[in-house]
Design a protein around this motif. Structure first.
Motif, PDB file in Angstrom:
ATOM      1  N   TYR A   1       0.868  -1.337   0.142  1.00  0.00           N
ATOM      2  CA  TYR A   1      -0.082   0.023   0.077  1.00  0.00           C
ATOM      3  C   TYR A   1       0.777   1.312   0.108  1.00  0.00           C
ATOM      4  O   TYR A   1       2.075   1.156   0.643  1.00  0.00           O
TER       5      TYR A   1
ATOM      6  N   VAL B   1       1.504   4.823   1.361  1.00  0.00           N
ATOM      7  CA  VAL B   1       1.156   5.283   2.754  1.00  0.00           C
ATOM      8  C   VAL B   1       1.729   6.633   2.501  1.00  0.00           C
ATOM      9  O   VAL B   1       2.887   7.344   2.395  1.00  0.00           O
TER      10      VAL B   1
ATOM     11  N   MET C   1       3.933   0.360   2.074  1.00  0.00           N
ATOM     12  CA  MET C   1       3.723  -0.549   3.276  1.00  0.00           C
ATOM     13  C   MET C   1       3.508  -1.994   2.810  1.00  0.00           C
ATOM     14  O   MET C   1       2.505  -2.098   2.013  1.00  0.00           O
TER      15      MET C   1
ATOM     16  N   ALA D   1       1.844  -5.295   2.882  1.00  0.00           N
ATOM     17  CA  ALA D   1       0.895  -5.961   3.356  1.00  0.00           C
ATOM     18  C   ALA D   1       0.738  -7.251   3.371  1.00  0.00           C
ATOM     19  O   ALA D   1       0.438  -8.081   4.063  1.00  0.00           O
TER      20      ALA D   1
ATOM     21  N   GLN E   1      -3.418 -12.083  13.605  1.00  0.00           N
ATOM     22  CA  GLN E   1      -3.788 -10.967  14.288  1.00  0.00           C
ATOM     23  C   GLN E   1      -4.197  -9.860  13.624  1.00  0.00           C
ATOM     24  O   GLN E   1      -3.808  -9.700  12.440  1.00  0.00           O
ATOM     25  N   SER E   2      -4.576  -8.641  14.180  1.00  0.00           N
ATOM     26  CA  SER E   2      -5.076  -7.720  13.544  1.00  0.00           C
ATOM     27  C   SER E   2      -3.642  -6.945  12.886  1.00  0.00           C
ATOM     28  O   SER E   2      -2.680  -6.878  13.311  1.00  0.00           O
ATOM     29  N   GLY E   3      -4.032  -6.832  11.534  1.00  0.00           N
ATOM     30  CA  GLY E   3      -2.854  -6.133  10.720  1.00  0.00           C
ATOM     31  C   GLY E   3      -2.170  -7.143  10.082  1.00  0.00           C
ATOM     32  O   GLY E   3      -1.164  -6.734   9.385  1.00  0.00           O
ATOM     33  N   SER E   4      -2.441  -8.452  10.237  1.00  0.00           N
ATOM     34  CA  SER E   4      -1.621  -9.490   9.397  1.00  0.00           C
ATOM     35  C   SER E   4      -1.767  -9.432   7.991  1.00  0.00           C
ATOM     36  O   SER E   4      -0.962  -9.959   7.356  1.00  0.00           O
ATOM     37  N   GLY E   5      -2.864  -8.953   7.533  1.00  0.00           N
ATOM     38  CA  GLY E   5      -3.013  -8.977   5.859  1.00  0.00           C
ATOM     39  C   GLY E   5      -4.356  -9.807   5.634  1.00  0.00           C
ATOM     40  O   GLY E   5      -4.421  -9.766   4.592  1.00  0.00           O
ATOM     41  N   LYS E   6      -5.251 -10.133   6.688  1.00  0.00           N
ATOM     42  CA  LYS E   6      -6.283 -11.189   6.222  1.00  0.00           C
ATOM     43  C   LYS E   6      -7.307 -10.567   5.276  1.00  0.00           C
ATOM     44  O   LYS E   6      -7.704 -10.901   4.342  1.00  0.00           O
ATOM     45  N   SER E   7      -7.716  -9.051   5.729  1.00  0.00           N
ATOM     46  CA  SER E   7      -8.625  -8.476   4.951  1.00  0.00           C
ATOM     47  C   SER E   7      -7.953  -7.967   3.582  1.00  0.00           C
ATOM     48  O   SER E   7      -8.887  -7.937   2.572  1.00  0.00           O
ATOM     49  N   THR E   8      -6.742  -7.841   3.735  1.00  0.00           N
ATOM     50  CA  THR E   8      -6.319  -7.653   2.162  1.00  0.00           C
ATOM     51  C   THR E   8      -6.249  -8.931   1.037  1.00  0.00           C
ATOM     52  O   THR E   8      -6.701  -8.456   0.003  1.00  0.00           O
TER      53      THR E   8
ATOM     54  N   LYS F   1      -9.874  -8.436   0.129  1.00  0.00           N
ATOM     55  CA  LYS F   1     -10.120  -7.489  -0.575  1.00  0.00           C
ATOM     56  C   LYS F   1      -9.715  -7.665  -2.125  1.00  0.00           C
ATOM     57  O   LYS F   1      -9.956  -7.217  -3.179  1.00  0.00           O
TER      58      LYS F   1
ATOM     59  N   HIS G   1     -10.206 -14.498  13.659  1.00  0.00           N
ATOM     60  CA  HIS G   1      -9.193 -14.309  14.911  1.00  0.00           C
ATOM     61  C   HIS G   1      -9.355 -15.793  15.752  1.00  0.00           C
ATOM     62  O   HIS G   1      -8.561 -15.859  16.642  1.00  0.00           O
TER      63      HIS G   1
HETATM   64  N1  LIG Z   1      -5.828   1.065   2.277  1.00  0.00           N
HETATM   65  C1  LIG Z   1      -4.547   0.950   3.092  1.00  0.00           C
HETATM   66  N2  LIG Z   1      -3.653   1.921   2.814  1.00  0.00           N
HETATM   67  C2  LIG Z   1      -2.623   1.677   3.557  1.00  0.00           C
HETATM   68  N3  LIG Z   1      -2.261   0.636   4.321  1.00  0.00           N
HETATM   69  C3  LIG Z   1      -3.386  -0.281   4.793  1.00  0.00           C
HETATM   70  C4  LIG Z   1      -4.662  -0.306   3.735  1.00  0.00           C
HETATM   71  N4  LIG Z   1      -5.251  -1.408   4.085  1.00  0.00           N
HETATM   72  C5  LIG Z   1      -4.584  -2.065   5.208  1.00  0.00           C
HETATM   73  N5  LIG Z   1      -3.422  -1.770   5.155  1.00  0.00           N
HETATM   74  C6  LIG Z   1      -2.150  -2.001   6.122  1.00  0.00           C
HETATM   75  O1  LIG Z   1      -1.983  -3.348   5.855  1.00  0.00           O
HETATM   76  C7  LIG Z   1      -1.922  -4.369   6.745  1.00  0.00           C
HETATM   77  C8  LIG Z   1      -2.655  -5.484   6.735  1.00  0.00           C
HETATM   78  O2  LIG Z   1      -4.063  -5.087   6.966  1.00  0.00           O
HETATM   79  P1  LIG Z   1      -5.406  -5.791   6.833  1.00  0.00           P
HETATM   80  O3  LIG Z   1      -6.569  -4.977   6.893  1.00  0.00           O
HETATM   81  O4  LIG Z   1      -5.122  -6.816   5.640  1.00  0.00           O
HETATM   82  O5  LIG Z   1      -5.086  -7.084   8.121  1.00  0.00           O
HETATM   83  P2  LIG Z   1      -5.930  -7.985   8.851  1.00  0.00           P
HETATM   84  O6  LIG Z   1      -5.486  -8.925   9.265  1.00  0.00           O
HETATM   85  O7  LIG Z   1      -7.320  -8.041   8.211  1.00  0.00           O
HETATM   86  O8  LIG Z   1      -6.696  -6.737  10.333  1.00  0.00           O
HETATM   87  P3  LIG Z   1      -7.813  -6.791  10.924  1.00  0.00           P
HETATM   88  O9  LIG Z   1      -7.952  -8.189  11.510  1.00  0.00           O
HETATM   89  O10 LIG Z   1      -7.657  -5.769  11.991  1.00  0.00           O
HETATM   90  O11 LIG Z   1      -8.903  -6.540   9.943  1.00  0.00           O
HETATM   91  C9  LIG Z   1      -1.993  -3.436   8.055  1.00  0.00           C
HETATM   92  O12 LIG Z   1      -0.694  -2.810   8.593  1.00  0.00           O
HETATM   93  C10 LIG Z   1      -2.635  -2.201   7.658  1.00  0.00           C
HETATM   94  O13 LIG Z   1      -2.622  -0.918   8.369  1.00  0.00           O
END
Ligand SMILES: Nc1ncnc2c1ncn2[C@@H]1O[C@H](COP(=O)(O)OP(=O)(O)OP(=O)(O)O)[C@@H](O)[C@H]1O
Length: 276
Positions: A13, A15, A21, A23, A42-49, A52, A206
């Motif tokens: 991403y 930033v 960054m 991801a 954990q939160s921020g590990s990249g799951k939602s990426t 998406k 989680h």
């Molecule tokens: N649009 C964006 N722009 C910049 N950084 C992003 C963006 N979306 C996610 N990130 C970063 O990418 C990393 C992975 O985020 P992601 O949302 O995929 O994690 P996650 O495991 O799904 O977290 P959560 O469980 O909190 O949803 C994080 O460090 C987040 O801050």
């Protein structure tokens, strides 16, 4: 058989003020119909990426995402067909349904757009889908989302996702916003539907205990990298990676056991299917 493959996928991403960054870092996996993979981290590990990228809200920076061996089409009929085959259930059943529209409208829309059944069969199909998610069609179909409980809304979201008769379902934390007492009912429903329709499910969570119970395979993500993967029991009972061990130790009850996962009539596993 439908197969979605991530091949060496990387996502950076941009930033503002901080460059790029990372991801996702070289992530590979295959999701196929009939199987459930849990994606934990954990939160921020990249799951939602990952979710998406699958739903095309984001594009990978490098690597390939392939459906049955072909890249996801970027537009036109190919993209429409991809979106019909790969559907999403979101975390927030309050935000994912439009408060101005009836439940009928929400489920009719994909039926019409994807021409799933002829026009004169749409009403019956909406009712059938509501019954499939163990909602009473008569008392639900003309209501608006705010008239339903959180669990009922999530069932509507699942019915909407199934309307297009997809092969793969991406469920991104599908119960984390629901009351603890009804989570299991919704997860059991998803498991029943997965079996009935031979769906491939990517279950993002989680929660290690439900990941183990509801999945064939677990994939552990840490800072964008897959650090461990394998049959669900092996990963939870005999984790090989320090991060998985830490996740397991931080989990309130990773060995928790669950009741049956076979189909139940509305209201047997929970009261969410019953009319309010
Ligand atoms: N649009 C964006 N722009 C910049 N950084 C992003 C963006 N979306 C996610 N990130 C970063 O990418 C990393 C992975 O985020 P992601 O949302 O995929 O994690 P996650 O495991 O799904 O977290 P959560 O469980 O909190 O949803 C994080 O460090 C987040 O801050």
């Amino acid at each position: 058989m439908t197969t979605l493959e991530f091949r060496n996928v990387t996502k950076r991403y941009r930033v503002r003020g901080a460059g790029k960054m990372l991801a996702l870092d070289d992530v590979s996996f295959t999701l196929e119909s009939g199987r459930t993979i849990a994606l934990v981290g954990q939160s921020g590990s990249g799951k939602s990426t990952i979710a998406k990228i699958i739903t095309q809200l984001e594009r990978q920076s490098a690597g390939d995402v392939l459906l049955d061996g072909s890249p996801i089409p970027r537009s036109g009929r190919g993209l429409r067909r991809y979106r019909q085959q790969v559907r999403m259930v979101f975390q927030d059943p309050f935000a994912s349904l439009n408060p101005y529209h009836t439940i009928r409208h929400h489920i009719e829309r994909p039926l019409r757009l994807d021409k799933v059944v002829p026009s004169d069969e749409i009403e019956g199909e909406v009712r059938r889908l509501l019954e499939r998610v163990r909602l009473d069609a008569d008392s639900t179909i003309d209501r608006r989302p705010h008239e339903l409980s959180g669990g009922q809304r999530q069932r509507v979201a699942i019915a909407r996702a199934l309307a297009s008769r997809p092969s793969l379902l991406i469920a991104d934390e599908p119960v984390s916003m629901l009351d603890v007492s009804i989570r299991l009912g919704v997860l059991n429903l998803l498991a029943d539907l997965q079996r009935e329709s031979n769906l491939g499910v990517l279950y993002i969570t989680h929660d290690l205990a439900t990941a183990r119970h509801f999945s064939d395979e677990i994939m552990v993500l840490n800072r964008g990298r897959v650090v461990e993967r394998g049959p669900a029991d092996d990963v939870i009972l005999n984790p090989q990676d320090d991060y998985t061990r830490a996740l397991r130790n931080a989990s309130p009850d990773p060995d928790r056991h669950f009741a049956r996962t076979t189909a139940s009539p509305a209201g047997a596993a929970d009261t969410e299917g019953a009319p309010a």
